[in-house]
Design a protein around this motif. Structure first.
Motif, mmCIF file in Angstrom:
data_model
loop_
_atom_site.group_PDB
_atom_site.id
_atom_site.type_symbol
_atom_site.label_atom_id
_atom_site.label_comp_id
_atom_site.label_asym_id
_atom_site.label_seq_id
_atom_site.Cartn_x
_atom_site.Cartn_y
_atom_site.Cartn_z
ATOM 1 N N PRO A 11 0.723 -1.212 0.137
ATOM 2 C CA PRO A 11 -0.002 0.014 -0.129
ATOM 3 C C PRO A 11 0.839 1.422 0.038
ATOM 4 C CG PRO A 11 -0.432 -1.284 1.764
ATOM 5 C CD PRO A 11 0.663 -1.985 1.086
ATOM 6 N N GLU A 12 -0.088 2.300 -0.060
ATOM 7 C CA GLU A 12 0.737 3.504 -0.210
ATOM 8 C C GLU A 12 1.736 4.015 0.976
ATOM 9 O OE1 GLU A 12 0.111 5.365 -2.935
ATOM 10 O OE2 GLU A 12 -1.825 4.100 -3.406
ATOM 11 N N GLY A 13 2.824 4.173 1.245
ATOM 12 C CA GLY A 13 3.672 4.688 2.281
ATOM 13 C C GLY A 13 4.238 3.360 3.176
ATOM 14 N N SER A 14 4.080 2.150 2.388
ATOM 15 C CA SER A 14 4.589 1.164 2.979
ATOM 16 C C SER A 14 6.092 0.944 2.963
ATOM 17 C CB SER A 14 3.900 -0.172 2.432
ATOM 18 O OG SER A 14 4.081 -0.330 1.117
ATOM 19 N N GLY A 15 6.727 1.669 2.384
ATOM 20 C CA GLY A 15 7.979 1.504 2.545
ATOM 21 C C GLY A 15 9.046 1.002 1.103
ATOM 22 N N LYS A 16 8.199 0.730 0.152
ATOM 23 C CA LYS A 16 8.658 0.310 -1.121
ATOM 24 C C LYS A 16 9.910 1.177 -1.762
ATOM 25 C CE LYS A 16 4.680 0.821 -3.257
ATOM 26 N NZ LYS A 16 3.625 1.483 -2.116
ATOM 27 N N ILE A 134 8.296 -8.559 -3.138
ATOM 28 C CA ILE A 134 8.262 -8.517 -1.596
ATOM 29 C C ILE A 134 7.170 -7.621 -1.220
ATOM 30 C CG2 ILE A 134 9.704 -7.530 0.183
ATOM 31 C CD1 ILE A 134 12.062 -8.350 -1.086
ATOM 32 N N MET A 135 6.204 -8.098 -0.665
ATOM 33 C CA MET A 135 4.910 -7.407 -0.058
ATOM 34 C C MET A 135 5.176 -6.700 0.997
ATOM 35 S SD MET A 135 2.473 -8.708 -2.411
ATOM 36 C CE MET A 135 2.136 -9.926 -3.568
ATOM 37 N N MET A 136 5.124 -5.694 0.943
ATOM 38 C CA MET A 136 5.497 -4.651 2.224
ATOM 39 C C MET A 136 4.003 -4.167 3.045
ATOM 40 S SD MET A 136 8.499 -4.181 1.191
ATOM 41 C CE MET A 136 9.307 -2.638 2.014
ATOM 42 N N ASP A 137 3.909 -4.784 4.178
ATOM 43 C CA ASP A 137 2.548 -4.890 4.885
ATOM 44 C C ASP A 137 2.709 -3.801 5.898
ATOM 45 O OD1 ASP A 137 -0.052 -5.805 5.306
ATOM 46 O OD2 ASP A 137 0.946 -6.739 7.031
ATOM 47 N N VAL A 138 1.553 -2.971 5.676
ATOM 48 C CA VAL A 138 1.442 -1.925 6.797
ATOM 49 C C VAL A 138 -0.028 -1.683 6.834
ATOM 50 C CG1 VAL A 138 1.879 0.327 5.315
ATOM 51 C CG2 VAL A 138 2.482 0.262 7.831
ATOM 52 N N ALA A 139 -0.468 -1.420 7.986
ATOM 53 C CA ALA A 139 -2.021 -0.767 8.129
ATOM 54 C C ALA A 139 -2.318 0.336 7.115
ATOM 55 C CB ALA A 139 -2.289 -0.558 9.535
ATOM 56 N N ALA A 140 -3.235 0.307 6.274
ATOM 57 C CA ALA A 140 -3.514 1.252 5.248
ATOM 58 C C ALA A 140 -3.279 2.669 5.922
ATOM 59 C CB ALA A 140 -4.824 1.029 4.546
ATOM 60 N N GLY A 141 -3.984 3.004 7.030
ATOM 61 C CA GLY A 141 -4.031 4.185 7.616
ATOM 62 C C GLY A 141 -2.611 4.659 8.053
ATOM 63 N N ARG A 142 -1.861 3.829 8.571
ATOM 64 C CA ARG A 142 -0.385 4.060 8.862
ATOM 65 C C ARG A 142 0.213 4.707 7.693
ATOM 66 N NH1 ARG A 142 2.592 6.540 10.841
ATOM 67 N NH2 ARG A 142 4.727 6.026 11.350
ATOM 68 N N GLY A 143 0.407 3.617 6.789
ATOM 69 C CA GLY A 143 0.940 4.122 5.436
ATOM 70 C C GLY A 143 0.534 5.530 4.923
ATOM 71 N N LEU A 144 -0.651 5.673 4.790
ATOM 72 C CA LEU A 144 -1.051 7.059 4.527
ATOM 73 C C LEU A 144 -0.672 8.275 5.518
ATOM 74 C CD1 LEU A 144 -4.677 6.145 3.304
ATOM 75 C CD2 LEU A 144 -2.877 7.001 1.887
ATOM 76 N N ALA A 165 -10.919 6.434 -0.206
ATOM 77 C CA ALA A 165 -11.259 6.278 1.088
ATOM 78 C C ALA A 165 -10.535 5.251 1.749
ATOM 79 C CB ALA A 165 -12.888 5.851 1.095
ATOM 80 N N LEU A 166 -10.363 5.337 3.181
ATOM 81 C CA LEU A 166 -9.557 4.510 3.744
ATOM 82 C C LEU A 166 -9.818 3.021 3.484
ATOM 83 C CD1 LEU A 166 -7.102 4.123 5.861
ATOM 84 C CD2 LEU A 166 -8.853 4.429 7.567
ATOM 85 N N SER A 167 -11.221 2.850 3.295
ATOM 86 C CA SER A 167 -11.685 1.342 3.215
ATOM 87 C C SER A 167 -10.975 0.765 1.818
ATOM 88 C CB SER A 167 -13.194 1.541 2.980
ATOM 89 O OG SER A 167 -13.754 2.306 2.257
ATOM 90 N N PHE A 168 -11.093 1.813 0.955
ATOM 91 C CA PHE A 168 -10.285 1.330 -0.403
ATOM 92 C C PHE A 168 -8.886 0.881 -0.217
ATOM 93 C CE2 PHE A 168 -7.761 2.244 -4.096
ATOM 94 C CZ PHE A 168 -8.544 1.965 -5.221
ATOM 95 N N GLN A 171 -8.808 -2.462 1.504
ATOM 96 C CA GLN A 171 -9.039 -3.497 0.584
ATOM 97 C C GLN A 171 -7.567 -3.766 -0.115
ATOM 98 O OE1 GLN A 171 -12.632 -1.955 -1.391
ATOM 99 N NE2 GLN A 171 -13.156 -4.392 -1.478
ATOM 100 N N VAL A 172 -6.948 -2.838 -0.454
ATOM 101 C CA VAL A 172 -5.541 -2.989 -1.130
ATOM 102 C C VAL A 172 -4.850 -3.797 -0.437
ATOM 103 C CG1 VAL A 172 -3.641 -1.923 -1.958
ATOM 104 C CG2 VAL A 172 -5.877 -1.044 -2.605
ATOM 105 N N ARG A 173 -4.629 -3.589 0.947
ATOM 106 C CA ARG A 173 -3.647 -4.059 1.616
ATOM 107 C C ARG A 173 -4.033 -5.606 2.014
ATOM 108 N NH1 ARG A 173 -3.336 -4.032 8.090
ATOM 109 N NH2 ARG A 173 -1.310 -4.916 8.327
ATOM 110 N N GLN A 174 -5.569 -5.882 2.437
ATOM 111 C CA GLN A 174 -5.948 -7.191 2.512
ATOM 112 C C GLN A 174 -5.701 -8.008 1.128
ATOM 113 O OE1 GLN A 174 -6.414 -8.549 5.263
ATOM 114 N NE2 GLN A 174 -6.395 -6.780 6.321
ATOM 115 N N GLY A 175 -5.756 -7.387 -0.142
ATOM 116 C CA GLY A 175 -5.583 -8.063 -1.222
ATOM 117 C C GLY A 175 -4.139 -8.443 -1.625
ATOM 118 N N TYR A 176 -3.139 -7.581 -1.231
ATOM 119 C CA TYR A 176 -1.816 -8.209 -1.112
ATOM 120 C C TYR A 176 -1.635 -9.381 -0.321
ATOM 121 C CZ TYR A 176 0.190 -3.890 -3.542
ATOM 122 O OH TYR A 176 0.451 -2.930 -4.505
#
Ligand SMILES: Nc1ncnc2c1ncn2[C@@H]1O[C@H](COP(=O)(O)OP(=O)(O)O)[C@@H](O)[C@H]1O
Ligand SMILES: [Mg+2]
Length: 226
Positions: A11-16, A134-144, A165-168, A171-176
């Protein structure tokens, strides 16, 4: 000898971007030739497409079908003009986002379905299948939060997709995570809600354990060329 192809997803801001740069330094120190690129973009045509995708540069709002195909168009150009030639010449490629991004953003969060998007992905990428993702995983809100902290204008400077929206984004995070579970031979999840040095160690351990032998062989082949 063919180069290695590693993609960084999340997700956005996950550190890629942060971690891809650190990996580049380590691989170069071991003697690999590295090309770092990103999606959408990475070619002149792709960078124009990126402007349309991030800021509606055409002026009218993108319909989701057009959005999906623009990502794929940018990818097709990048794969054929940059990624495959690099891999064939023995250069290893580190790519910031790739086909999995479209699978989760358009296939899952926009609802087109994983199957449809993966079949268009396959058309766009041809033989450019990553050796490791490599799937960088962070809660969506934290990444944003991280994304807005880094920008002088905070959330005002979010691009078209970051403004969803945060819910979008959740979903991205869960999708990964779903994709990683479905393709464990290619994908490894790293928790990036930790200090960046700790994350970097984990990322490196993943690369070393999955690709260490290939890295050493490739470095030896490159030394012989020189
Ligand atoms: N582990 C971390 N802890 C805290 N902040 C981080 C960490 N990794 C990256 N950041 C910061 O968060 C922001 C987003 O990181 P970035 O690598 O650009 O993410 P991405 O490319 O996935 O959007 C940057 O300002 C970066 O310096
Ligand atoms: Mg980035």
């Amino acid at each position: 000898m063919r180069g290695l192809f590693i993609t960084f997803e999340g997700p956005e801001g996950s550190g890629k971007t942060t971690q891809a740069e650190l990996v580049r330094e380590k691989l170069e120190a071991l003697g690999l030739r590295i090309l770092r690129t990103r999606e959408p973009g990475g070619t002149p045509t792709g960078e124009l497409i990126r402007k349309i995708l991030q800021h509606d540069a055409g002026g009218d709002e993108l319909v989701p079908e057009c959005e999906l195909l623009l990502f794929e168009a940018s990818r097709a150009q990048l794969v054929r003009n940059v990624i495959i030639p690099a891999l064939q010449s023995g250069t290893s490629v580190l790519c910031d986002r790739f086909a999995d991004s479209t699978t989760v953003y358009q296939g899952i969060a926009r609802g087109f379905g994983i199957k449809l998007v993966q079949s268009i992905n396959n058309f766009a990428i041809g033989e450019a299948v990553p050796d490791l993702t490599i799937m960088m995983d962070v809660a969506a809100g934290r990444g944003l939060e991280r994304v807005s902290e880094r920008s002088p204008h905070g959330k005002q400077s979010y691009d078209r997709i970051e403004r969803e929206a945060l819910s979008f984004h959740e979903q991205v995070r869960q999708g990964y995570l779903e994709l990683a579970a479905a393709e464990p031979q290619r994908c490894v999840v790293v928790n990036t809600d930790r200090d960046r040095d700790v994350v970097a160690k984990d990322v490196w351990n993943v690369i070393e354990s999955r690709l260490g032998e290939q890295i050493r062989k490739l470095a030896a082949a490159l030394r012989e060329q020189n």
